[in-house]
Every structure is written in C-alpha cells, then in structure tokens.
Design a protein around this motif. Structure first.
Motif, PDB file in Angstrom:
ATOM      1  N   VAL A  32       0.840  -1.207   0.000  1.00  0.00           N
ATOM      2  CA  VAL A  32       0.000   0.000   0.000  1.00  0.00           C
ATOM      3  C   VAL A  32       0.868   1.248   0.000  1.00  0.00           C
ATOM      4  N   THR A  33       1.937   1.221   0.792  1.00  0.00           N
ATOM      5  CA  THR A  33       2.855   2.363   0.819  1.00  0.00           C
ATOM      6  C   THR A  33       3.501   2.578  -0.550  1.00  0.00           C
ATOM      7  N   GLN A  34       3.858   1.477  -1.209  1.00  0.00           N
ATOM      8  CA  GLN A  34       4.440   1.595  -2.543  1.00  0.00           C
ATOM      9  C   GLN A  34       3.444   2.183  -3.542  1.00  0.00           C
ATOM     10  N   ILE A  35       2.170   1.768  -3.449  1.00  0.00           N
ATOM     11  CA  ILE A  35       1.146   2.305  -4.346  1.00  0.00           C
ATOM     12  C   ILE A  35       1.012   3.810  -4.158  1.00  0.00           C
ATOM     13  N   ASN A  36       0.979   4.232  -2.900  1.00  0.00           N
ATOM     14  CA  ASN A  36       0.821   5.668  -2.623  1.00  0.00           C
ATOM     15  C   ASN A  36       2.038   6.482  -3.060  1.00  0.00           C
ATOM     16  N   SER A  37       3.201   5.827  -3.166  1.00  0.00           N
ATOM     17  CA  SER A  37       4.401   6.545  -3.591  1.00  0.00           C
ATOM     18  C   SER A  37       4.685   6.367  -5.077  1.00  0.00           C
ATOM     19  N   GLY A  38       3.770   5.693  -5.811  1.00  0.00           N
ATOM     20  CA  GLY A  38       3.907   5.567  -7.256  1.00  0.00           C
ATOM     21  C   GLY A  38       4.611   4.310  -7.729  1.00  0.00           C
ATOM     22  N   GLN A  39       5.040   3.448  -6.814  1.00  0.00           N
ATOM     23  CA  GLN A  39       5.712   2.209  -7.199  1.00  0.00           C
ATOM     24  C   GLN A  39       4.671   1.110  -7.408  1.00  0.00           C
ATOM     25  N   VAL A  40       3.843   1.298  -8.416  1.00  0.00           N
ATOM     26  CA  VAL A  40       2.683   0.420  -8.625  1.00  0.00           C
ATOM     27  C   VAL A  40       3.118  -0.979  -9.044  1.00  0.00           C
ATOM     28  N   LYS A  41       4.074  -1.070  -9.964  1.00  0.00           N
ATOM     29  CA  LYS A  41       4.505  -2.378 -10.457  1.00  0.00           C
ATOM     30  C   LYS A  41       5.104  -3.215  -9.341  1.00  0.00           C
ATOM     31  N   GLU A  42       5.964  -2.596  -8.526  1.00  0.00           N
ATOM     32  CA  GLU A  42       6.585  -3.326  -7.420  1.00  0.00           C
ATOM     33  C   GLU A  42       5.542  -3.796  -6.411  1.00  0.00           C
ATOM     34  N   ALA A  43       4.556  -2.927  -6.160  1.00  0.00           N
ATOM     35  CA  ALA A  43       3.500  -3.290  -5.204  1.00  0.00           C
ATOM     36  C   ALA A  43       2.708  -4.492  -5.714  1.00  0.00           C
ATOM     37  N   GLU A  44       2.378  -4.485  -7.009  1.00  0.00           N
ATOM     38  CA  GLU A  44       1.584  -5.588  -7.570  1.00  0.00           C
ATOM     39  C   GLU A  44       2.355  -6.900  -7.499  1.00  0.00           C
TER      40      GLU A  44
ATOM     41  N   ALA B  77      -5.936  -4.020  -2.449  1.00  0.00           N
ATOM     42  CA  ALA B  77      -4.737  -3.255  -2.801  1.00  0.00           C
ATOM     43  C   ALA B  77      -4.277  -3.559  -4.226  1.00  0.00           C
ATOM     44  N   ARG B  78      -4.330  -4.857  -4.618  1.00  0.00           N
ATOM     45  CA  ARG B  78      -3.903  -5.182  -5.975  1.00  0.00           C
ATOM     46  C   ARG B  78      -4.883  -4.635  -7.015  1.00  0.00           C
ATOM     47  N   GLY B  79      -6.190  -4.647  -6.660  1.00  0.00           N
ATOM     48  CA  GLY B  79      -7.159  -4.052  -7.567  1.00  0.00           C
ATOM     49  C   GLY B  79      -6.886  -2.583  -7.804  1.00  0.00           C
ATOM     50  N   THR B  80      -6.483  -1.892  -6.735  1.00  0.00           N
ATOM     51  CA  THR B  80      -6.131  -0.469  -6.870  1.00  0.00           C
ATOM     52  C   THR B  80      -4.914  -0.291  -7.778  1.00  0.00           C
ATOM     53  N   ALA B  81      -3.903  -1.155  -7.563  1.00  0.00           N
ATOM     54  CA  ALA B  81      -2.694  -1.072  -8.396  1.00  0.00           C
ATOM     55  C   ALA B  81      -3.019  -1.328  -9.864  1.00  0.00           C
ATOM     56  N   ARG B  82      -3.879  -2.321 -10.118  1.00  0.00           N
ATOM     57  CA  ARG B  82      -4.246  -2.617 -11.507  1.00  0.00           C
ATOM     58  C   ARG B  82      -5.030  -1.479 -12.136  1.00  0.00           C
ATOM     59  N   ALA B  83      -5.902  -0.881 -11.345  1.00  0.00           N
ATOM     60  CA  ALA B  83      -6.672   0.249 -11.873  1.00  0.00           C
ATOM     61  C   ALA B  83      -5.759   1.407 -12.250  1.00  0.00           C
ATOM     62  N   LEU B  84      -4.731   1.643 -11.435  1.00  0.00           N
ATOM     63  CA  LEU B  84      -3.786   2.715 -11.742  1.00  0.00           C
ATOM     64  C   LEU B  84      -2.985   2.412 -13.010  1.00  0.00           C
ATOM     65  N   ARG B  85      -2.809   1.117 -13.316  1.00  0.00           N
ATOM     66  CA  ARG B  85      -2.111   0.744 -14.549  1.00  0.00           C
ATOM     67  C   ARG B  85      -3.061   0.626 -15.745  1.00  0.00           C
ATOM     68  N   ARG B  86      -4.324   1.008 -15.541  1.00  0.00           N
ATOM     69  CA  ARG B  86      -5.364   0.932 -16.571  1.00  0.00           C
ATOM     70  C   ARG B  86      -5.735  -0.506 -16.923  1.00  0.00           C
ATOM     71  N   ASP B  87      -5.393  -1.452 -16.030  1.00  0.00           N
ATOM     72  CA  ASP B  87      -5.827  -2.834 -16.219  1.00  0.00           C
ATOM     73  C   ASP B  87      -7.195  -2.986 -15.548  1.00  0.00           C
ATOM     74  N   LEU B  88      -8.227  -2.452 -16.205  1.00  0.00           N
ATOM     75  CA  LEU B  88      -9.550  -2.403 -15.588  1.00  0.00           C
ATOM     76  C   LEU B  88     -10.148  -3.792 -15.410  1.00  0.00           C
ATOM     77  N   LYS B  89      -9.890  -4.684 -16.357  1.00  0.00           N
ATOM     78  CA  LYS B  89     -10.433  -6.032 -16.230  1.00  0.00           C
ATOM     79  C   LYS B  89      -9.866  -6.723 -14.981  1.00  0.00           C
ATOM     80  N   GLY B  90      -8.543  -6.617 -14.803  1.00  0.00           N
ATOM     81  CA  GLY B  90      -7.932  -7.218 -13.622  1.00  0.00           C
ATOM     82  C   GLY B  90      -8.408  -6.578 -12.343  1.00  0.00           C
ATOM     83  N   ALA B  91      -8.612  -5.259 -12.377  1.00  0.00           N
ATOM     84  CA  ALA B  91      -9.090  -4.551 -11.180  1.00  0.00           C
ATOM     85  C   ALA B  91     -10.482  -5.024 -10.789  1.00  0.00           C
TER      86      ALA B  91
END
Length: 299
Positions: free
Chosen positions: A249-261, A280-294
């Motif tokens: 979650v901390t990584q997602i908030n700091s922009g490290q979305v790939k590492e968090a996932e 948390a992973r759904g949030t990371a996927r949504a930020l990567r525009r992977d809406l289906k995975g989210a």
C-alpha cells in the motif's frame, strides 16, 4: 438505504476491506434507485473513512470529493480530505481547506469537529502521524514490559513487582528514553547503567510489533487492558502477509505500482482470499489501466 446487519461487526473487528465491499454495493444500489442525497453522502463518507484506514489515500480523496460535489459545505468531508492531503504531502492544500472551515464556521458547526480542525491547523504533522486512523491527533498505546530492578532501582516495593508501561506512538515511533537515575552514595555496589546499544533493538522490536498489530491484527487503539494483558498473539504467516500488504500500500501511494503488484501477487499465491491484498492489488491494476484485472480483484 441501510447496510447489512453485520456492517457494525465488520467495523468493530477492523475489517476495512470487507466493509468497503459492502459500501461499494450500497453505493451502487443507491445510485440505481435514486436514493436521496443524504444517504449517498453518508455512504461516501463511510467508504472514504475505510479507505483512509487502509491508507488508500487517493481512493479516500475521491470519496470525499464525491461528498463535496453533493454538499459543498460538508465540514466532515473537508476535514478528512485535509487529513488525506497531508498524507499525500500536500500540506498547503490541506491548510487552505481547513482555514475555509474556520472562516465559515458558525453556531451550528459541530463544536468538537471545529476544535479538531483548529488543532490540525496548529500542527499538521500530528495529523500526518495518524492519518490512517482518521483522527486529529495520534493516540498513545502502552506496551507492558517486565521491569528490571537490577538495572533501575525501584522507588517503592510495589513498583518492582509491576511491569513498566512504555508509551508508543501510533505511527510506530517511540519517545526519547528517560535518563538513568543518578547513583546514590549509600549504594555498596556500582549502579547498573542501561546500555543504549542493547536497549535500542528491544525498543525497535516493540515498535515493529505494535505497528503490525495496529495495522493487520485490527487491534489499533485498544492498547493494554486494565488487567495488564498484552495484545493477542498473531500467527507468523498472518503477520508476514499483513506486513507485506502494508508495504505494498505504501508503494502504491508513492507511485511504485509495479513493485507493489508483484509483492501482492506473492501474498495471493499462498492466500488467494486475502481481502486486503485483493483490494490493494485491484487499486494497483486500476492505476495501470488494467480495468479487467481490477474488476476481478474487487468482485
């Protein structure tokens, strides 16, 4: 619009991820049935609070923005949005929002909430240390540790038989250690001086335990009981997974979305039904525009 009867139980247990799922369903139903504005405001406030507790600050901010779109004068939404902005390191925006509350306050403004706003303006850093708990100032928890009479002489006989309480901040930081008492001239043996190198790891270990217990064992704010009982034991597997989710979650908030996932994928490989990891992973996927995975993670 009412939520299921177990909503209060989920909140009481600190099950924020499951609470968010219930609120998602309630919001969707309210929108489809054209519920009144007041109901939607309450639902968005509750969901924003749960997202805040999970440190999903951007999602919490979106919920509070939804509230302000429906009710631009909602003081609670402005106050909590300010907390989120502080966590996102946008202190100036948070202060401007809180100042607008104070300027527009009147006799009908909730008194305690207004006091919380003024306290936040005086010291925004106190809000930052406990923003995940949705409070204006961080509470102090006490961890009971056995006293060591040989290292620190007791003032009274009863003090040597009871554990000493060490205040720990909710964000995991401990206050500076008190200096050891000066040796008395009447002592027949040299006073024992606490070693800074030996006491520091012990304090850090306690801080780590409190942080995890507060975030992952859903026991934040409870502290030690009146009878001196410590926090409930946590299994090593649950502790490791929960700590991994917090790091992600901390990584997602700091922009490290790939590492968090990638980290969350490891957690879900062994525990595929871990709600916190799914959210948390759904949030990371949504930020990567992977809406289906989210959608798969949120459903």
């Amino acid at each position: 619009m009412t939520l299921p009867a177990d909503f209060a139980s989920l909140l009481g247990d600190g099950n924020w991820a499951a609470s968010i799922k219930l609120l998602d369903t309630a919001v969707k139903a309210a929108q489809e049935h054209g519920s009144d504005k007041t109901s939607l405001v309450s639902l968005y406030l509750n969901r924003g609070y749960c997202n805040q507790r999970l440190q999903l600050y951007r999602k919490a901010q979106k919920d509070y923005d939804e509230v302000l779109a429906l009710d631009e004068k909602n003081v609670l939404a402005k106050y909590r949005k300010g907390q989120v902005l502080v966590a996102l390191k946008k202190v100036g925006e948070a202060q401007a929002l809180w100042e607008s509350i104070v300027r527009n306050a009147g006799p009908a403004t909730e008194a305690q909430l207004l006091l919380d706003v003024k306290a936040a303006l005086r010291d925004p850093s106190r809000v930052a240390t406990n923003v995940a708990l949705g409070l204006a100032s961080p509470p102090t928890l006490s961890i009971l540790q056995p006293s060591t009479p040989s290292a620190t002489p007791s003032a009274t006989p009863s003090a040597s038989r009871q554990p000493s309480a060490v205040p720990i901040k909710a964000n995991g930081s401990s206050p500076p250690a008190a200096p050891p008492p000066a040796p008395t001239t009447s002592s027949t043996r040299p006073p024992a001086t606490p070693s800074s190198s030996s006491s520091k790891p012990a304090a850090e270990a306690d801080v780590e335990e409190v942080d995890c217990a507060a975030q992952q064992a859903c026991s934040s704010g409870r502290g030690a009981s009146a009878g001196g009982a410590g926090p409930k034991p946590i299994s090593p597997a649950a502790l490791n997974n929960s700590l991994a989710i917090q790091i992600a979650v901390t990584q997602i908030n700091s922009g490290q979305v790939k590492e968090a996932e990638e980290l969350l994928n490891k957690v879900l490989a062994s525990h595929p039904k871990e709600l916190g990891a799914l959210v948390a992973r759904g949030t990371a996927r949504a930020l990567r525009r992977d809406l289906k995975g989210a959608v798969e993670d949120f459903s």
